[in-house]
Design an enzyme around this catalytic site. Structure first.
Site, PDB file in Angstrom:
ATOM      1  N   GLY A 108       0.838  -1.206   0.000  1.00 46.95           N
ATOM      2  CA  GLY A 108       0.000   0.000   0.000  1.00 46.95           C
ATOM      3  C   GLY A 108       0.869   1.249   0.000  1.00 46.95           C
TER       4      GLY A 108
ATOM      5  CG  ASP B 182      -1.450  -0.026   8.698  1.00 47.88           C
ATOM      6  OD1 ASP B 182      -2.237   0.924   8.575  1.00 47.88           O
ATOM      7  OD2 ASP B 182      -1.545  -1.074   8.030  1.00 47.88           O
TER       8      ASP B 182
ATOM      9  CD  GLN C  41      -7.740   6.240   8.267  1.00 47.85           C
ATOM     10  OE1 GLN C  41      -7.341   5.909   9.362  1.00 47.85           O
ATOM     11  NE2 GLN C  41      -8.603   5.511   7.572  1.00 47.85           N
TER      12      GLN C  41
END
Ligand code: F6P
Length: 345
Positions: A10, A127, A277
């Site tokens: 990602g 994350d 985000q």
């Protein structure tokens, strides 16, 4: 020296800072060439590249995403993939390959490194769950986005006396959830490291209302599971898996909001922040961290220190063995959980 660089998994804000810094360090300090592989490992396997020059990186620093593109393809898990990467390294005449990835991409890179391919890892993810580094770039920008969103929902929740459930990313860890609830002043937070059942969530809302608070903000991590109720039942949230077998989250906020409304009879709404985000311009912290990590990655390659991952330890950029990423995602640490307990425990 001739290096390759790719971005896998990602995307996250700060990747372009790494690419830019790696190019500047390679060319200005080592008079070396650096080639960018497009769309993660796909570019290596299919020979899609972009020659990187000081001109080609001009203006990319404030841009989110990655100018090289990305994918979730992992050659270490493909038949003949390791040999194909070895061939590409030889054909492109590379001394080393800089791989910017999260826990998944870097675990695959560790396998390639074990097979003798000269790899330097750079940890990236919103994350913040890569082991071996205190922070990964991308996290600070995402956290800022979530805190702005929490600030914004405060006023509308207050105007309507509502409960608003904010669902945030983070896959199997609660860094974004716990840190945004602390920084944004949430009332309740549910995360893998901070499990709660619905009864506890509702009790926490009631207690705050009894103290005079007219509205409530509940932050929940997309990958959280609700803890069992006293009677042994559990609020289940089904999730799908993606083509790589990884869970695809999203939806727990809606389920929890519906249940809170039923139990408490309070008007409840949900905000799922999702990919907002991951996008947008990187924060100053992430630009700086990405820049320092890009420089360090090239320095490691110049010293032939392969099989290592660039790491932030305290305020210093250093490196650790790439193999540490195999220990799985890094949960929120005890030090941060102390702050969590002071407000939510
Ligand atoms: O980059 C990590 C992450 O943002 C997780 O928090 C989220 O679950 C996942 O990516 C979603 O990724 P995809 O791009 O595969 O939908």
């Amino acid at each position: 020296m001739r290096l390759g660089i790719l971005t896998g998994g990602g995307d996250c804000p700060g990747l372009n800072a790494v690419i830019r810094a790696a190019v500047v360090r390679s060319i200005r300090t080592y008079e070396s060439q650096i080639v960018g592989f497009l769309d993660g490992w796909v570019g290596v396997l299919e020979g899609h590249t972009r020659e990187l020059s000081l001109d080609s990186i001009s203006g990319i620093l404030p841009r989110g995403g990655t100018v090289l593109g990305t994918s979730r393809v992992d050659p270490a898990r493909r038949e003949g993939g390791i040999e194909a990467v070895r061939d590409a390294v030889r054909i492109f005449g590379l001394n080393g390959l800089i791989v910017c990835g999260g826990e998944g991409t870097l675990s695959g890179a560790a396998d390639l490194s074990d097979a003798g391919i000269p790899i330097i890892g750079v940890p990236k993810t919103i994350d913040n769950d890569v082991r071996g580094t205190d922070y990964s770039f991308g996290f600070d920008t995402a956290l800022g986005t979530v805190v702005h969103a929490i600030d914004a929902v405060h006023s509308t929740a207050e105007a309507h006396d509502r409960v608003i459930v904010v669902e945030v990313m983070g896959r199997s860890v609660g860094w974004i959830a716990i840190c945004s609830a602390l920084a944004g002043g949430g009332d309740v937070v549910v995360a893998p490291e901070a499990p709660m059942n619905v009864t506890q969530v509702c009790d926490a809302i009631r207690v705050r209302r009894a103290r005079g608070r007219k509205f409530s903000i509940v932050v929940i991590a997309e990958g959280a599971e609700m803890a069992p109720e006293p009677d042994g039942t559990k609020l289940e949230i089904p999730h799908r898996t993606d083509e790589f077998g990884r869970p695809r989250y999203g939806g727990i906020g809606n389920v929890l909001a519906h249940t809170i409304e039923q139990r408490l009879g309070m008007e409840t709404r949900t905000v799922t922040l999702g990919y907002v985000q991951r996008g947008g311009t990187p924060s100053a912290f992430d630009r700086l961290l990405g820049t320092r990590m890009g420089i360090h990655a090239v320095d490691l390659a110049a010293r032939s220190e392969f099989g290592r991952m660039v790491s932030l330890q305290g305020t210093s950029v250093t490196s650790v063995p790439l193999a540490v990423v195999r220990e799985g995602p890094r949960p929120v640490d005890e030090n941060m959980l102390e702050a969590y307990r002071a407000f939510f425990g």
